[in-house]
Design a protein around this motif. Structure first.
Motif, PDB file in Angstrom:
ATOM      1  N   VAL A  29      14.930  -7.626  48.290  1.00 13.04           N
ATOM      2  CA  VAL A  29      15.793  -7.807  47.123  1.00 13.04           C
ATOM      3  C   VAL A  29      16.067  -6.420  46.552  1.00 13.04           C
ATOM      4  O   VAL A  29      15.381  -5.459  46.872  1.00 13.04           O
ATOM      5  CB  VAL A  29      15.142  -8.702  46.036  1.00 13.04           C
ATOM      6  N   GLY A  31      18.892  -3.227  45.095  1.00 11.86           N
ATOM      7  CA  GLY A  31      20.098  -2.489  45.442  1.00 11.86           C
ATOM      8  C   GLY A  31      20.917  -2.211  44.195  1.00 11.86           C
ATOM      9  O   GLY A  31      20.641  -2.748  43.114  1.00 11.86           O
ATOM     10  N   GLN A  34      22.378  -5.448  42.860  1.00 11.24           N
ATOM     11  CA  GLN A  34      21.458  -6.566  42.608  1.00 11.24           C
ATOM     12  C   GLN A  34      20.098  -6.046  42.159  1.00 11.24           C
ATOM     13  O   GLN A  34      19.090  -6.281  42.812  1.00 11.24           O
ATOM     14  CB  GLN A  34      21.271  -7.403  43.872  1.00 11.24           C
ATOM     15  N   TYR A  36      16.598  -5.575  41.059  1.00 14.23           N
ATOM     16  CA  TYR A  36      15.451  -6.470  40.974  1.00 14.23           C
ATOM     17  C   TYR A  36      14.563  -6.073  39.799  1.00 14.23           C
ATOM     18  O   TYR A  36      13.995  -6.917  39.123  1.00 14.23           O
ATOM     19  CB  TYR A  36      14.675  -6.412  42.293  1.00 14.23           C
ATOM     20  N   ILE A  43      14.879  -0.930  46.618  1.00 10.15           N
ATOM     21  CA  ILE A  43      14.760  -2.097  47.490  1.00 10.15           C
ATOM     22  C   ILE A  43      13.292  -2.538  47.489  1.00 10.15           C
ATOM     23  O   ILE A  43      12.389  -1.731  47.722  1.00 10.15           O
ATOM     24  CB  ILE A  43      15.218  -1.749  48.927  1.00 10.15           C
ATOM     25  N   HIS A  79      22.866  -3.764  48.103  1.00  6.01           N
ATOM     26  CA  HIS A  79      21.948  -4.644  48.826  1.00  6.01           C
ATOM     27  C   HIS A  79      22.402  -4.820  50.272  1.00  6.01           C
ATOM     28  O   HIS A  79      21.589  -4.712  51.200  1.00  6.01           O
ATOM     29  CB  HIS A  79      21.854  -6.003  48.121  1.00  6.01           C
TER      30      HIS A  79
END
Length: 150
Positions: A29, A31, A34, A36, A43, A79
Motif C-alpha cells: 500500500v 505511494g 495513495q 498509507y 510504500i 502506487h
C-alpha cells in the motif's frame, strides 16, 4: 516507571527473496496517490501471504516500509509505478526495508503494548448493561409481590 512504553528506533535491513508461484508473497500500500501514512508517500507492506516467499523467509512484517527494491529507491512514486517495479524486478529480489517501530514495555509480560487489557472496554460495558437490564426486569416482575409483603 512500571507499565510505561518506549518506542525503539526502526531497524533497516536487507532482505533477499526468491519469487515463487505466488510472486514475492506480500501486498503493498502507499505511494504519492495513495498515502498509507499521513504525510508519507512511502510504500508499506499491507499483507503477508501465507506460504509465500516473504512468509517463508520470516523477516518482512506487515507495516514495514520498503525503502528500495533492487537498489531502486521507492521515493516519490505513485502506487501503480511501485507495483510495476515489483512486477518487473525479476526472480531474485533484494529489498531494503525499514521495520516498523516496536514498543519496549516496562511491566508485566502479560500486559499488552497498546495499554489495554485482554478484556475490551466494550465487553465490560455490555456485561454491565446486561446485568442492569436483568436487575430491572426482575425488579419489575417482582415489584407487585414486594409491595404486598410490606
Amino acid at each position: 516507571m512500571n507499565g510505561s512504553a518506549k518506542y525503539t528506533s526502526p531497524t533497516v535491513l536487507g532482505i533477499q527473496l526468491k519469487r515463487g508461484p505466488q510472486g514475492l508473497g506480500f501486498n503493498i500500500v502507499g505511494g504519492l496517490d495513495q498515502q498509507y501514512v499521513l504525510n508519507d508517500s512511502g510504500i508499506y507492506v499491507a499483507k503477508i501471504k501465507q506460504n509465500g516467499a516473504a512468509a517463508l523467509d520470516g523477516r518482512l512484517q506487515e507495516g514495514d516500509k520498503i525503502l528500495a527494491i533492487n537498489d531502486h529507491k521507492l521515493e516519490n512514486l505513485s502506487h501503480s509505478a511501485a507495483v510495476e517495479l515489483f512486477r518487473s524486478a525479476g526472480e531474485d529480489v533484494q529489498l531494503r526495508v525499514q521495520q516498523r517501530p516496536t514498543m519496549a514495555m516496562n511491566g508485566p509480560p502479560s500486559s499488552r503494548p497498546d495499554g489495554g487489557s485482554s478484556v475490551s472496554s466494550l465487553g465490560i460495558l455490555v456485561a454491565v448493561l446486561g446485568a442492569a437490564a436483568a436487575v430491572t426486569v426482575l425488579f419489575m416482575r417482582f415489584q407487585p409481590q414486594l409491595r404486598r409483603h410490606f
